[in-house]
Design a protein around this motif. Sequence first.
Motif, PDB file in Angstrom:
ATOM      1  N   LEU A  70       0.835  -1.221  -0.147  1.00 43.74           N
ATOM      2  CA  LEU A  70      -0.198   0.174  -0.259  1.00 43.74           C
ATOM      3  C   LEU A  70       0.567   1.254   0.097  1.00 43.74           C
ATOM      4  CD1 LEU A  70      -2.670  -1.267   2.652  1.00 43.74           C
ATOM      5  CD2 LEU A  70      -2.853  -0.795   0.275  1.00 43.74           C
ATOM      6  N   GLY A  71       0.178   2.748   0.187  1.00 46.11           N
ATOM      7  CA  GLY A  71       0.966   3.591   0.246  1.00 46.11           C
ATOM      8  C   GLY A  71       1.907   3.876   1.597  1.00 46.11           C
ATOM      9  N   ALA A  72       1.146   3.082   2.168  1.00 43.91           N
ATOM     10  CA  ALA A  72       1.748   3.145   3.938  1.00 43.91           C
ATOM     11  C   ALA A  72       1.021   2.656   4.462  1.00 43.91           C
ATOM     12  CB  ALA A  72       2.315   4.701   4.199  1.00 43.91           C
ATOM     13  N   VAL A  73       1.661   2.753   5.625  1.00 41.99           N
ATOM     14  CA  VAL A  73       0.543   2.372   6.610  1.00 41.99           C
ATOM     15  C   VAL A  73       1.251   2.584   8.140  1.00 41.99           C
ATOM     16  CG1 VAL A  73      -0.094   0.435   8.175  1.00 41.99           C
ATOM     17  CG2 VAL A  73       0.635  -0.157   6.410  1.00 41.99           C
ATOM     18  N   ILE A  74       0.822   3.634   9.624  1.00 43.97           N
ATOM     19  CA  ILE A  74       1.151   3.962  10.333  1.00 43.97           C
ATOM     20  C   ILE A  74       0.351   3.929  11.401  1.00 43.97           C
ATOM     21  CG2 ILE A  74       1.355   6.791  10.851  1.00 43.97           C
ATOM     22  CD1 ILE A  74       1.149   7.926   8.340  1.00 43.97           C
ATOM     23  N   GLY A  75       1.356   3.237  12.718  1.00 40.84           N
ATOM     24  CA  GLY A  75       0.898   2.757  13.252  1.00 40.84           C
ATOM     25  C   GLY A  75       1.295   3.857  14.343  1.00 40.84           C
ATOM     26  N   PHE A  76      -0.122   4.722  15.446  1.00 37.73           N
ATOM     27  CA  PHE A  76       0.584   5.585  16.549  1.00 37.73           C
ATOM     28  C   PHE A  76       0.244   4.640  17.678  1.00 37.73           C
ATOM     29  CE2 PHE A  76      -0.567   9.695  13.796  1.00 37.73           C
ATOM     30  CZ  PHE A  76       0.672   9.847  13.780  1.00 37.73           C
ATOM     31  N   SER A  77       0.768   3.919  18.528  1.00 44.51           N
ATOM     32  CA  SER A  77       0.658   3.343  19.563  1.00 44.51           C
ATOM     33  C   SER A  77       0.336   2.056  19.184  1.00 44.51           C
ATOM     34  CB  SER A  77      -0.444   4.288  20.384  1.00 44.51           C
ATOM     35  OG  SER A  77       1.051   5.200  21.089  1.00 44.51           O
ATOM     36  N   GLY A  78       0.523   0.936  18.930  1.00 41.81           N
ATOM     37  CA  GLY A  78      -0.230  -0.358  18.394  1.00 41.81           C
ATOM     38  C   GLY A  78       1.307  -1.113  18.176  1.00 41.81           C
ATOM     39  N   GLY A  79       0.593  -2.971  17.869  1.00 38.24           N
ATOM     40  CA  GLY A  79       1.731  -3.598  17.318  1.00 38.24           C
ATOM     41  C   GLY A  79       0.302  -4.613  16.649  1.00 38.24           C
ATOM     42  N   LEU A  80       1.269  -5.619  16.104  1.00 32.06           N
ATOM     43  CA  LEU A  80       0.883  -7.409  15.340  1.00 32.06           C
ATOM     44  C   LEU A  80       0.271  -7.485  16.810  1.00 32.06           C
ATOM     45  CD1 LEU A  80       3.006  -8.138  13.242  1.00 32.06           C
ATOM     46  CD2 LEU A  80       1.619  -6.983  12.085  1.00 32.06           C
ATOM     47  N   ILE A  81      -1.250  -8.124  16.552  1.00 31.27           N
ATOM     48  CA  ILE A  81      -2.119  -9.304  17.009  1.00 31.27           C
ATOM     49  C   ILE A  81      -2.131 -10.451  17.134  1.00 31.27           C
ATOM     50  CG2 ILE A  81      -4.682  -9.235  17.599  1.00 31.27           C
ATOM     51  CD1 ILE A  81      -5.479  -7.025  15.857  1.00 31.27           C
ATOM     52  N   GLY A  82      -1.886 -10.936  18.567  1.00 32.69           N
ATOM     53  CA  GLY A  82      -2.185 -12.198  19.313  1.00 32.69           C
ATOM     54  C   GLY A  82      -0.749 -12.770  20.095  1.00 32.69           C
TER      55      GLY A  82
END
Length: 225
Positions: free
Chosen positions: A130-142
């Motif tokens: 995609l063009g970008a992914v911006i994660g403010f205060s997060g992480g992968l799930i599990g």
Amino acid sequence: MRDVTGGAGPHARQPIVVAGTPLAEAAGALILVHGRGGSADEMLGLAKLVAPPRTAWLAPQAAGHTWYPHRFIEPTKVNEPYLGSALFALDDLLGQVAAGGIPPERIALLGFSQGACLALEFARQHAQRLGAVIGFSGGLIGDTVAPPPAGVQPLQGMPVLLGCSERDPHIPIGRVRETDAVMRALGAEVATRVYPGAGHGINEDEVNLARQILARMIGVVPGAA
């Protein structure tokens, strides 16, 4: 495009708030994913801070203002059927935006907190640049994060921004670093910023970095009208 999310489950037929440049006239699109207890409307305030000109803004609303009920570091099965429905809602919305004429490389996902976790997990599972992914205060799930198969890099240099406080009460910093490693292994170009001190929010440095990434996505100079 439809003004509600698609699919089945808890998040089907939830409102999508649309602002910014109309999709038919836009050079790019920003999909904004709110956090636990948040709303689609409030994400538009964040879009005003980071989105470049000529960008369509689309913010889906979670049923009950929560994408999934338990912590993101719990086993994924305890967050079903909410998690699966949420991921499908993002996939459906991405498809709607692409059908409206915006190519995937000019569509960015931005999320805060629970929304950041959802956006990052979607990017991992969707496995498309995609063009970008911006994660403010997060992480992968599990409860665990498995590394991807060696040599499989579907994200092909996709910009990913991870920003988090060093002692965020909701986001273990170890999971942020695991997310960095997985995204790099998938071929993303990752910028991770860990900020000293406690707190769960978005700071000015993160906003500036996001603004730069999104401006590059549609080929404009940050701050230009």
